[in-house]
Design a protein around this motif. Structure first.
Motif, PDB file in Angstrom:
ATOM      1  N   ASP A 158      17.077  -9.183   5.338  1.00 55.71           N
ATOM      2  CA  ASP A 158      16.784  -8.066   6.235  1.00 55.71           C
ATOM      3  C   ASP A 158      15.315  -7.684   6.086  1.00 55.71           C
ATOM      4  O   ASP A 158      14.754  -7.742   4.980  1.00 55.71           O
ATOM      5  CB  ASP A 158      17.670  -6.862   5.895  1.00 55.71           C
TER       6      ASP A 158
ATOM      7  N   SER B 244      13.916  -4.878   6.031  1.00 60.59           N
ATOM      8  CA  SER B 244      13.627  -3.702   5.209  1.00 60.59           C
ATOM      9  C   SER B 244      13.404  -4.081   3.750  1.00 60.59           C
ATOM     10  O   SER B 244      12.679  -3.400   3.027  1.00 60.59           O
ATOM     11  CB  SER B 244      14.762  -2.676   5.318  1.00 60.59           C
TER      12      SER B 244
ATOM     13  N   PRO C 263      10.160  -8.083   4.171  1.00 62.69           N
ATOM     14  CA  PRO C 263       9.269  -7.776   5.298  1.00 62.69           C
ATOM     15  C   PRO C 263       8.639  -8.983   5.986  1.00 62.69           C
ATOM     16  O   PRO C 263       8.146  -8.860   7.108  1.00 62.69           O
ATOM     17  CB  PRO C 263       8.196  -6.881   4.668  1.00 62.69           C
TER      18      PRO C 263
ATOM     19  N   ARG D  48      24.795  -5.949   4.477  1.00 66.76           N
ATOM     20  CA  ARG D  48      24.318  -4.843   3.639  1.00 66.76           C
ATOM     21  C   ARG D  48      25.447  -4.230   2.814  1.00 66.76           C
ATOM     22  O   ARG D  48      25.266  -3.938   1.624  1.00 66.76           O
ATOM     23  CB  ARG D  48      23.678  -3.770   4.524  1.00 66.76           C
TER      24      ARG D  48
ATOM     25  N   PRO E  14      14.387   0.363   0.969  1.00 60.26           N
ATOM     26  CA  PRO E  14      13.348  -0.454   1.601  1.00 60.26           C
ATOM     27  C   PRO E  14      12.187  -0.708   0.644  1.00 60.26           C
ATOM     28  O   PRO E  14      11.893   0.120  -0.235  1.00 60.26           O
ATOM     29  CB  PRO E  14      12.913   0.400   2.783  1.00 60.26           C
TER      30      PRO E  14
ATOM     31  N   GLU F 203       9.046  -0.592   1.072  1.00 62.11           N
ATOM     32  CA  GLU F 203       7.969   0.400   1.153  1.00 62.11           C
ATOM     33  C   GLU F 203       8.291   1.635   0.332  1.00 62.11           C
ATOM     34  O   GLU F 203       7.433   2.239  -0.297  1.00 62.11           O
ATOM     35  CB  GLU F 203       7.722   0.804   2.617  1.00 62.11           C
TER      36      GLU F 203
END
Length: 231
Positions: free
Chosen positions: A94, A96, A99, A214, A226, A228
């Protein structure tokens, strides 16, 4: 095949079996590892197999070590009876947590589903451990997925992150800096000091990545934060 012996240090020699990285190298590397361990016995300090070489650290005179290596590798044949362990690593693919998945999808023209299919349909041999404890270099990925490392490595990559660099693939065993192209994350604990040998994966093992959603990833103990948010 003509093994070459190269000096690494006063107590270490490098045995070079091949010049090019190839999946077919591993049965030879494993066979050489077994013979060298048997030949050196208690005089072996450490044996480190890699893509094309074995590094031998020993506790005896260098000349005697060379002689043992020559004797051990005489008539070497690939080890077809010891293919290592087989592992299946669940991966949540994924953007998230991976990236670079959209980037690889666009660059290859395969779309995200195509990238996931190609990455998860192969069984990869573990070539070597390095970079960080439990970090297993595997390959070779389909040529359509090959992509160079990031120009600027990330300062923090989440544990379990699955990535690609050139034609190799790997999963980060712990939080660390890293420059691989991330496409997903596995919930599997790859390095554990309470485990015999510490690392789940060892050179010569074979790994298949299995796509999960997920919900299954979280059920298996994965952290779906995620990337980030973890920086």
């Amino acid at each position: 095949m003509n093994p070459r012996i190269e000096v690494v240090a006063v107590d270490s020699l490098m045995v070079r079996l091949f010049d090019l990285i190839d999946e077919t190298n591993m049965p030879w590397i494993l066979a050489a590892s077994q013979r060298l361990r048997a030949a050196f016995g208690a005089r072996l300090v450490e044996l480190v197999p890699s893509y094309t070489t074995l590094m031998v650290q020993f506790d005896l005179a260098p000349g005697a070590a060379r002689a043992l290596i020559d004797q051990a590798l005489e008539g070497l044949r690939p080890d077809t009876g010891n293919a290592g362990r087989r592992h299946e690593l669940p991966v949540w693919y994924d953007a998230s947590v991976g990236p670079e998945l959209p980037l690889l999808a666009a660059r290859s023209g395969l779309g995200e589903a195509g990238v996931i299919r190609l990455h998860s349909e192969r069984e990869y041999p573990v070539f070597a451990l390095g970079f960080a404890p439990g970090f297993a270099f595997m390959g070779l990925v389909d040529e359509r997925l090959a992509t160079p490392r990031l120009a600027t490595p990330r300062k923090r990559v989440a544990a379990g992150s699955v990535g690609i660099a050139e034609r190799q693939t790997a999963a980060y065993p712990a939080v660390s800096p890293g420059g691989w192209n991330l496409i997903g994350r596995t919930p599997v604990r790859l390095f554990d000091r309470g485990r015999e040998g510490y690392s789940l994966l060892q050179p010569g093992d074979r790994v298949r990545f299995v796509a999960v959603d997920r919900a299954e990833f979280v059920r298996l103990g994965g952290d779906d934060s995620p990337l980030e948010a973890q920086a």
